[in-house]
Design a protein around this motif. Sequence first.
Motif, PDB file in Angstrom:
ATOM      1  N   UNK A 156       0.830  -1.209   0.000  1.00 56.68           N
ATOM      2  CA  UNK A 156       0.000   0.000   0.000  1.00 56.68           C
ATOM      3  C   UNK A 156       0.861   1.254   0.000  1.00 56.68           C
ATOM      4  N   UNK A 157       1.906   1.277   0.833  1.00 55.99           N
ATOM      5  CA  UNK A 157       2.755   2.457   0.902  1.00 55.99           C
ATOM      6  C   UNK A 157       3.448   2.753  -0.411  1.00 55.99           C
ATOM      7  N   UNK A 158       3.899   1.708  -1.111  1.00 55.62           N
ATOM      8  CA  UNK A 158       4.575   1.919  -2.390  1.00 55.62           C
ATOM      9  C   UNK A 158       3.582   2.286  -3.484  1.00 55.62           C
ATOM     10  N   UNK A 159       2.342   1.813  -3.364  1.00 54.08           N
ATOM     11  CA  UNK A 159       1.314   2.269  -4.306  1.00 54.08           C
ATOM     12  C   UNK A 159       1.113   3.777  -4.161  1.00 54.08           C
ATOM     13  N   UNK A 187      -4.156  -4.530   8.324  1.00 51.13           N
ATOM     14  CA  UNK A 187      -3.810  -3.523   7.316  1.00 51.13           C
ATOM     15  C   UNK A 187      -3.595  -2.163   7.969  1.00 51.13           C
ATOM     16  N   UNK A 188      -4.519  -1.766   8.825  1.00 49.78           N
ATOM     17  CA  UNK A 188      -4.385  -0.463   9.483  1.00 49.78           C
ATOM     18  C   UNK A 188      -3.126  -0.395  10.329  1.00 49.78           C
ATOM     19  N   UNK A 189      -2.856  -1.438  11.090  1.00 50.00           N
ATOM     20  CA  UNK A 189      -1.660  -1.441  11.922  1.00 50.00           C
ATOM     21  C   UNK A 189      -0.393  -1.368  11.082  1.00 50.00           C
ATOM     22  N   UNK A 190      -0.359  -2.108   9.977  1.00 47.38           N
ATOM     23  CA  UNK A 190       0.828  -2.110   9.127  1.00 47.38           C
ATOM     24  C   UNK A 190       1.136  -0.726   8.582  1.00 47.38           C
ATOM     25  N   UNK A 191       0.120  -0.010   8.169  1.00 50.91           N
ATOM     26  CA  UNK A 191       0.356   1.304   7.561  1.00 50.91           C
ATOM     27  C   UNK A 191       0.696   2.349   8.620  1.00 50.91           C
ATOM     28  N   UNK A 192       0.066   2.282   9.765  1.00 48.09           N
ATOM     29  CA  UNK A 192       0.419   3.261  10.809  1.00 48.09           C
ATOM     30  C   UNK A 192       1.805   2.991  11.368  1.00 48.09           C
ATOM     31  N   UNK A 193       2.106   1.729  11.637  1.00 46.75           N
ATOM     32  CA  UNK A 193       3.397   1.395  12.233  1.00 46.75           C
ATOM     33  C   UNK A 193       4.535   1.454  11.224  1.00 46.75           C
TER      34      UNK A 193
END
Length: 462
Positions: free
Chosen positions: A209-212, A382-388
């Motif tokens: 998601x971050x690289x997208x 998903x939410x935890x991965x993007x915040x952390x």
Amino acid sequence: MREIDSAEPARRIDSAEPARRIDSAEPARRINSVAIIGAGTMGAGIAAVSAKAGCRVLLLDVDEAAAQRARDSVDADFQELVSIGSVDDRLDDIAGYDWVCEAVIEDLATKRELFERLEAARSDGSVISSNTSGIPLRQISEGMSERFRRDVAITHFFNPVQVMKLFELVPGSDTEPEVIEAFARFGAERLGKGVVHAKDTVNFIGNRIGCYFMLSGLHQAKPFLADGMTPETIDAVLGAPVGLPPTGLYGLIDLIGLDVMELVGANLAQNLPPGDRGLEFAQFPAAEQAMVARGQLGRKTGGGFSRRLRLDDGTRKTETFDLVTGEWRAATEPDLEGVPAELGAVLFADSPQGELARHIFGGTLAYAADLVPEIADDIANVDNAIRWGFNWVHGPFEMLDHLGPARVIEFLHGVGAPLPAMLATLEASGQPTFYSPSADGTRQQLMPDGTVAPVAGAPIEG
């Protein structure tokens, strides 16, 4: 050194200061010691946090001097726990370690060749993992022994390991559950990391998601730059107004390195499933390709999209690279006139800044909402991965709740856009939000099948 459980298990992870337990059940496996192959930035970081957690560490590299430098970077109070050596001289010594962690370059052939050697040298009962940031485990495991497939996982730390909270765990199709449990306990209880359970898909959760966001942003910012919007304004809009760090888009890529992002794009182009929207943005735009070709890679080369110059009088000057003219110019203040102060409100603003935010950040939210259950079993991971991993104020589904899912759905219907999978599930379920409190006060989440289930583990934290 206090143990969490009263009985001595077969494998354990020791630490000076254990964190909260994951559950009360006696674990099947624990780990006492860690052998790390690769003394680069990631290997050195894993060695440092493992030693600080009280583990005996063996750090090997093809260049023993690199291993020595990595050991020197470990906190002095824990250096005695770290021994070093060359891969050629001490590879057999990994038989005395419970966890064997590969942290070499992101090249599949190199990793597979190394794992063949590690598999022959490691002891029965040990667990083994790769710190790859995006290579699917199935590609690493293909054709490997049954023992390897049973004991292997992806243990993906984010850089810098000593600072970043995210710890992604990815099992293979044959990985024993007790192996994942051992790694999860290690991350949560000993290192204090935020453990996220991902599936074996390209780039897992955080980087998918971050690289997208970054790669799609480079492409979708082009018409705004052509219309006169500055990179400073683009970074500012894609920062605090939407709950992202102040690096925004270009500043974040400068920090990571354009060469790294170009390689990420190539990996995505090769491994994304057919029809995935990320394929449209995987290849760098022409201007960014030219930057890479001339070595203009970001902070590590003294400048990418921006640079800081020291003048003769000792002062510093910030310059911005104009992607339209291809020339450096003095940095300017961003234009945030008319950008609402309320978090996320810019997504609904009738302005060029609002349109930019909708295309890039809103597009990323929609992309994330289309990836469950492909990349994770639930939205909380998903939410935890993007915040952390990327330091967003809210993960994608938390942000959709903040914006008001009904308002987002109405907007997408109004422009004739298809609803991403989880937004369609939410609309069909009749639930007003992705997260909701239950009668006993615990937090519930909407599942991909439209049911509601408790959020596993501790409440989501920053």
